[in-house]
Design an enzyme around this catalytic site. Structure first.
Site, PDB file in Angstrom:
ATOM      1  N   GLN A  35       0.855  -1.183   0.000  1.00 43.60           N
ATOM      2  CA  GLN A  35       0.000   0.000   0.000  1.00 43.60           C
ATOM      3  C   GLN A  35       0.889   1.230   0.000  1.00 43.60           C
ATOM      4  O   GLN A  35       1.744   1.376   0.875  1.00 43.60           O
ATOM      5  CB  GLN A  35      -0.896   0.015   1.244  1.00 43.60           C
ATOM      6  CG  GLN A  35      -1.711   1.283   1.402  1.00 43.60           C
ATOM      7  CD  GLN A  35      -2.806   1.400   0.353  1.00 43.60           C
ATOM      8  OE1 GLN A  35      -3.709   0.569   0.295  1.00 43.60           O
ATOM      9  NE2 GLN A  35      -2.716   2.410  -0.487  1.00 43.60           N
ATOM     10  N   GLY A  37       1.269   5.577  -1.725  1.00 43.13           N
ATOM     11  CA  GLY A  37       0.543   6.768  -2.098  1.00 43.13           C
ATOM     12  C   GLY A  37      -0.015   6.723  -3.499  1.00 43.13           C
ATOM     13  O   GLY A  37      -0.832   7.560  -3.865  1.00 43.13           O
ATOM     14  N   VAL A  41      -1.159  -3.005  -4.080  1.00 37.83           N
ATOM     15  CA  VAL A  41      -0.675  -4.230  -4.711  1.00 37.83           C
ATOM     16  C   VAL A  41      -1.250  -5.404  -3.938  1.00 37.83           C
ATOM     17  O   VAL A  41      -1.155  -5.447  -2.703  1.00 37.83           O
ATOM     18  CB  VAL A  41       0.861  -4.304  -4.729  1.00 37.83           C
ATOM     19  CG1 VAL A  41       1.329  -5.616  -5.344  1.00 37.83           C
ATOM     20  CG2 VAL A  41       1.436  -3.124  -5.509  1.00 37.83           C
ATOM     21  N   LYS A  56      -1.279  -4.972  -9.368  1.00 41.58           N
ATOM     22  CA  LYS A  56      -1.242  -3.563  -9.004  1.00 41.58           C
ATOM     23  C   LYS A  56      -2.533  -2.918  -9.466  1.00 41.58           C
ATOM     24  O   LYS A  56      -2.871  -2.948 -10.655  1.00 41.58           O
ATOM     25  CB  LYS A  56      -0.036  -2.862  -9.631  1.00 41.58           C
ATOM     26  CG  LYS A  56       0.144  -1.428  -9.134  1.00 41.58           C
ATOM     27  CD  LYS A  56       1.499  -0.861  -9.520  1.00 41.58           C
ATOM     28  CE  LYS A  56       1.716   0.509  -8.899  1.00 41.58           C
ATOM     29  NZ  LYS A  56       3.038   1.076  -9.226  1.00 41.58           N
ATOM     30  N   ASP A 146      12.127   7.382  -8.772  1.00 45.33           N
ATOM     31  CA  ASP A 146      11.838   6.989  -7.390  1.00 45.33           C
ATOM     32  C   ASP A 146      12.706   5.801  -6.979  1.00 45.33           C
ATOM     33  O   ASP A 146      12.237   4.874  -6.321  1.00 45.33           O
ATOM     34  CB  ASP A 146      10.355   6.651  -7.236  1.00 45.33           C
ATOM     35  CG  ASP A 146       9.905   6.653  -5.774  1.00 45.33           C
ATOM     36  OD1 ASP A 146      10.556   7.340  -4.961  1.00 45.33           O
ATOM     37  OD2 ASP A 146       8.912   5.975  -5.450  1.00 45.33           O
TER      38      ASP A 146
END
Length: 477
Positions: A35, A37, A41, A56, A146
């Site tokens: 979990q 933002g 999943v 997802k 990221d």
């Protein structure tokens, strides 16, 4: 996922999950395993093959902060052994479901939290795989934005899988990006200056922070406020532990170059002497789904499931990411694992996800099949050149047992019944004289047993219509 460990991750709020009907037709959803933002999943298993997958769940919204179509396009472009694979895309009015490979092992963050930091030899092996994968992405115009230890999965053999391209972007050479996202403690100086930036150079900075974390167990830049953290990042101030070799320090220094125009490319970093040490990292994909070299055993198994071979070839040729493509890919992964890469030392209970997956349910629900394809699947598994050991044969048998089609019957027929008649003949005992010793007696005995067997079959299969009794006129007493 856009996890909390990176700190102050930019992105939309968690979203509710809607409309699973189309998904549940092909997959059994077990539970949520991630979990963040950006999405949820879930752990699931494919009904036809029994393979465990990660689903997802992306929510369609008109005013989405990060367009979900970008992630779908990115995942469809990639096919690399160190990047999580996409098998299928299921789209509904409210959601897009990405059926992804279930990565073995655990997050790099958890591993380092347990051991403190990695020795240089181990860190080099892990980092080279990440570097190869990101060079592959940059060559195809994909940036991650990221990269952090939460999004790096490492299995028990040290193989890396990069996950979560939810903040990724497709770029062309020379294109500048303006959306600021990702974990701030991994953020590049361009983020703090609020300037348009080169996405590939931001990935390079992220990898510098990641490498520093791998070999020290700490982050190079810390700050209790945005301003404090930004000032340290813009000055490039960080401590260098004494146990790091000089070559490793040079790599980190190159990656953490404050000026993005002077920051090297990842291909330049790959040529550094520190990374040229050790074994060579191959970037070739070991399980490509090539339509020109289809596995005949997998094709036979899928044909027995009910798939049209022409649909399979069409799906793989045009990379449609539909049900035939997903089934072929999952069967291929199972054959690859059966061939010895993840050879089990003991029998695995059918339906159990073996270590080291992030889930360990007690048992998966029974698989539903299009048709009874057990013989084809058994033949498919038996063609593997590396399944000739006793242990492997036992695993093949277990996989085959999981594939048996169970007829759909009413719930009243599923009650366990007690065996009421059993005959065991001992050849050492003399046969009794009587009706059995004569031909008419044997016929009568056989007819009696046939009636008994028929009665018990009717009782067992209670859904079958019973024979109606003939009703005649009643006699007057």
């Amino acid at each position: 996922m856009c996890g909390p460990r990176g700190g102050l991750t930019a992105g939309p709020n968690p979203v509710p999950i809607l409309s699973y009907e189309n998904l549940r037709a092909q997959y059994t959803i077990l539970r949520t395993i991630g979990q963040g933002g950006c999405a949820q999943v879930k752990l699931a298993h494919h009904r036809l093959t029994g393979a465990a997958v990660a689903v997802k769940v992306l929510l369609k919204e008109k005013h989405q902060a990060f367009p979900i179509t970008s992630e779908v396009r990115i995942m469809k472009r990639m096919n690399h052994p160190n990047i999580i694979s996409l098998f299928q895309v299921i789209e509904t009015e409210q959601n897009i479901f990405l059926i992804l490979e279930l990565a073995d092992g655990r997050e790099l963050w958890d591993w380092i939290q347990q051991v403190g930091y990695l020795q240089e030899g181990i860190a080099r092996k892990i980092f080279k795989q990440i570097l190869h994968a990101m060079c592959y992405c940059h060559d195809r115009g994909i940036v991650h934005r990221d990269l952090k230890p939460d999004n790096i999965m490492v299995d028990a053999r040290g193989k890396v899988k990069i996950i979560d391209f939810g903040l990724g972007a497709l770029v062309s050479p020379g294109t500048k990006l303006s959306r600021f996202c990702g974990a701030l403690r991994f953020g590049a100086p361009e983020f703090f200056l609020r300037q348009p930036y080169d996405g590939t150079k931001v990935d390079t900075w992220n990898l510098g922070v990641l490498l520093y974390f791998m070999v020290t167990g700490t982050l190079p830049f810390e700050g209790s406020t945005f301003e404090e953290l930004g000032s340290k990042v813009l000055l490039g101030q960080y401590d260098v532990p004494s146990h790091l070799s000089q070559d490793l320090r040079n790599v980190i220094r190159s990656l953490l170059t404050v000026n993005p125009t002077q920051r090297p490319t990842l291909k330049d970093i790959m040529e550094h002497p520190w990374l040229r040490q050790g074994e060579v990292c191959s970037s070739s994909h070991c399980d490509k789904m090539s339509p020109s070299h289809l596995d005949p055993a997998i094709m036979a198994a899928m044909a027995d499931m009910g798939f049209d071979p022409r649909d399979i070839r069409e799906s793989l040729l045009h990379r449609l990411f539909n049900e035939p493509m997903a089934t072929y890919g999952l069967l291929q992964c199972q054959a690859h694992q059966q061939g010895g890469f993840t050879r089990q030392t003991k029998a695995v209970q059918p339906g159990i996800t073996p270590f080291p997956t992030p889930a360990d349910p007690a048992t998966f629900p029974g698989c539903q099949k299009r048709t009874t394809y057990t013989p084809a699947l058994r033949a498919f598994l038996s063609l593997s050149p590396k399944t000739d050991s006793a242990e492997d044969s036992q695993q093949v048998e277990q996989r085959t047992r999981r594939s048996v089609t169970v007829p759909i019957i009413a719930s009243c027929c599923l009650q366990k019944r007690t065996l009421t008649h059993a005959v065991v003949w001992d050849p050492r005992e003399p046969q009794q004289s009587g009706t059995k010793d004569t031909i008419p007696g044997a016929c009568r005995d056989w007819n009696r047993w046939a009636r008994r067997i028929g009665t018990h079959l009717l009782r067992t299969f209670c859904c079958l219509p019973r024979k109606k009794k003939r009703v005649g006129p009643q006699r007057e007493v």
